[in-house]
Design a protein around this motif. Sequence first.
Motif, mmCIF file in Angstrom:
data_model
loop_
_atom_site.group_PDB
_atom_site.id
_atom_site.type_symbol
_atom_site.label_atom_id
_atom_site.label_comp_id
_atom_site.label_asym_id
_atom_site.label_seq_id
_atom_site.Cartn_x
_atom_site.Cartn_y
_atom_site.Cartn_z
ATOM 1 N N GLU A 243 0.804 -1.194 -0.113
ATOM 2 C CA GLU A 243 0.117 -0.126 -0.050
ATOM 3 C C GLU A 243 0.827 1.081 0.194
ATOM 4 O OE1 GLU A 243 -3.459 2.006 2.670
ATOM 5 O OE2 GLU A 243 -2.800 0.183 3.534
ATOM 6 N N ILE A 244 1.872 1.231 0.968
ATOM 7 C CA ILE A 244 2.711 2.173 0.898
ATOM 8 C C ILE A 244 3.596 2.407 -0.646
ATOM 9 C CG2 ILE A 244 5.057 3.306 1.913
ATOM 10 C CD1 ILE A 244 4.223 1.704 4.438
ATOM 11 N N ALA A 245 4.038 1.645 -1.118
ATOM 12 C CA ALA A 245 4.380 1.602 -2.290
ATOM 13 C C ALA A 245 3.657 2.052 -3.549
ATOM 14 C CB ALA A 245 5.015 0.317 -2.739
ATOM 15 N N GLY A 246 2.358 1.771 -3.239
ATOM 16 C CA GLY A 246 1.460 2.278 -4.457
ATOM 17 C C GLY A 246 1.178 3.682 -4.101
ATOM 18 N N ILE A 247 1.120 4.259 -2.991
ATOM 19 C CA ILE A 247 1.346 5.709 -2.637
ATOM 20 C C ILE A 247 2.329 6.435 -3.293
ATOM 21 C CG2 ILE A 247 1.075 7.430 -0.907
ATOM 22 C CD1 ILE A 247 -0.616 5.380 0.786
ATOM 23 N N ASP A 248 3.386 5.866 -2.947
ATOM 24 C CA ASP A 248 4.800 6.301 -3.662
ATOM 25 C C ASP A 248 4.719 6.303 -5.347
ATOM 26 O OD1 ASP A 248 5.919 6.458 -1.104
ATOM 27 O OD2 ASP A 248 7.063 4.562 -1.298
ATOM 28 N N ALA A 249 4.090 5.416 -5.587
ATOM 29 C CA ALA A 249 3.996 5.425 -7.045
ATOM 30 C C ALA A 249 3.103 6.394 -7.763
ATOM 31 C CB ALA A 249 3.446 3.848 -7.571
ATOM 32 N N GLU A 250 2.054 6.686 -6.893
ATOM 33 C CA GLU A 250 1.276 7.596 -7.378
ATOM 34 C C GLU A 250 1.699 9.145 -7.365
ATOM 35 O OE1 GLU A 250 -2.422 7.372 -5.009
ATOM 36 O OE2 GLU A 250 -2.830 5.328 -6.192
ATOM 37 N N LYS A 251 2.458 9.305 -6.218
ATOM 38 C CA LYS A 251 3.247 10.522 -6.023
ATOM 39 C C LYS A 251 4.145 10.786 -7.045
ATOM 40 C CE LYS A 251 1.335 11.990 -1.876
ATOM 41 N NZ LYS A 251 0.665 13.156 -1.689
#
Length: 560
Positions: free
Chosen positions: A339-347
């Motif tokens: 989930e954190i990596a998904g947020i990173d990817a969006e950022k």
Amino acid sequence: MSTSPDTNWQDASPGSLSVTSMHANAFWVIGATTRDDRRKIVELAEARSLESGGDGAQKARAALTNPKGRLAQEVSWLPGVAPKKASQAVASVEERGLAVAYDEGLPPLARANLTAAAFELAQDLTPHQMAALAIKLAELVEAIDPATTLLDINEDRAIAGFPEVLDEAAVETELGDRRTAYKSAIKGALDRMESSRLVESMVLMVRQATDEGRTPALPLIDHLVDAYALEVEPILSARAERIALEIQGAVDFAPQGKAKVGVAISSIEEMSRAWCAIAKPVQLNAKARGTTDQSSFGLGAKIRSLGITLNNEHNMIELAERTTALVRELFADLPELAEIAGIDAEKLLEIKQSAIDAKRQDDEWANSITFRSEVGLLFKDALSIGPEGIQWKGRTYPLSSITALRWGGVRKSVNGIPTGTDYKIGIATENGSTLIELKKEATYTKFLDCLWRAVCVRLIVEMTQALKGGKALSFGSIEVSDTHAHLVRSKLFGFGDTVKLDWGHVHIWSANGKVVMASRDDKKVSGAASYIDHWNAHILEHVVRGAFKKGVGKLSDYLT
């Protein structure tokens, strides 16, 4: 849950080994059945001792004639199976191999014991066979009913003349020992595989047993994964240390440019994929349990941290995207990290898009301020403006160096007949000023349009900031501060007095090539600045008119 796998069981048949735990069972050692009485057992043991020598037969006799020791032999034999059929089943283990796991004619405990024996002999299983058969054995174990087992054992004991087992807990204890034996049998078969096939078997096993981590595995598979995790932990730990060193190397390479960092990341990708291939069964099983494998989380967090450093400190967004994609790929079964990596990817996508938008805006701005023309009739001078600055008569004036501007046109006539207009544009820097003189209105207009975007917008911002900072600025006979205008009261003779007016008592207009300000209440109080002669008169007019239109009492509030 599973059905017989599509495989040739002859190809998966036992190898040259001929002794299993079933063949070491006391019933098999002396050729007894679960329905033989004490006298028969003694006779069989004596006969076998004479044939083979040694004390194996006597130990078997002791185990079968002692009610407590007998229970362990009964549970590890084939309860609920007729004596003759039981002997035939054990005798055919080597021939039938693991196909016995799918023999619907046998009770779950008997099938489980025979399957474990077949696992002890199994050679050259494919990963798919290993996974399917391990899950099948786990299903058989869960189908074993202690009460039914107790009933089957007591029926045979009644015929053989041995006391019944009264406590079902005793059977459950022996079944616990059988579960340990089943795990050991599967583990032994796995240990006989090549390392890569062993890992593949475990991955397939856990994927199927947990439905890709969605549901907990059956206890036998769960315990098998725990044993696997203990064995691979030293390997994973050593490799994780090497990956951590490579991550630090990538950080150290960052000041040297993207090329070296890219090579380091390629190494990190390769090493991490190999690491996660081994750790995948542990990751999936932890996910199915509702927990997180901490070793995997720690490594994934380090890779993520590398991406953050590359983006935030070195503006290497493409390489940060690679590390983020790697975390999402390899640690997808760690929900929190994924989930954190998904947020990173969006950022990162937002940052990248912002950079693209900014580049597009910069390009649009550059196009909007770019103009070039030849000035002069016989001897031409190049006049141009663009992102690199203003070029005029062989000199370049960087846009950021320009501190003031003035411009305007002067109409000419002879005997009242218009003969044209002279256009002038003054450019000032800290090192001096220059004057551009033009004849063509089209050239003047286009150049000014570009000049406004390229320089005037900045000068407007700088003027409001200076006023906000408390500076007073002079333009011709006008002096302004952030909150007031300082104008002059006209006199018939001599210099007039300076009058301080807040902006609410001032009005502004343009006349005779000048910007004019005057008191709303006293027509004798006014000031003016020439557009063509006084620096930044146009800028002043724009700021004051803008503030009036916005209805603010301070000029600096115009841009807020």
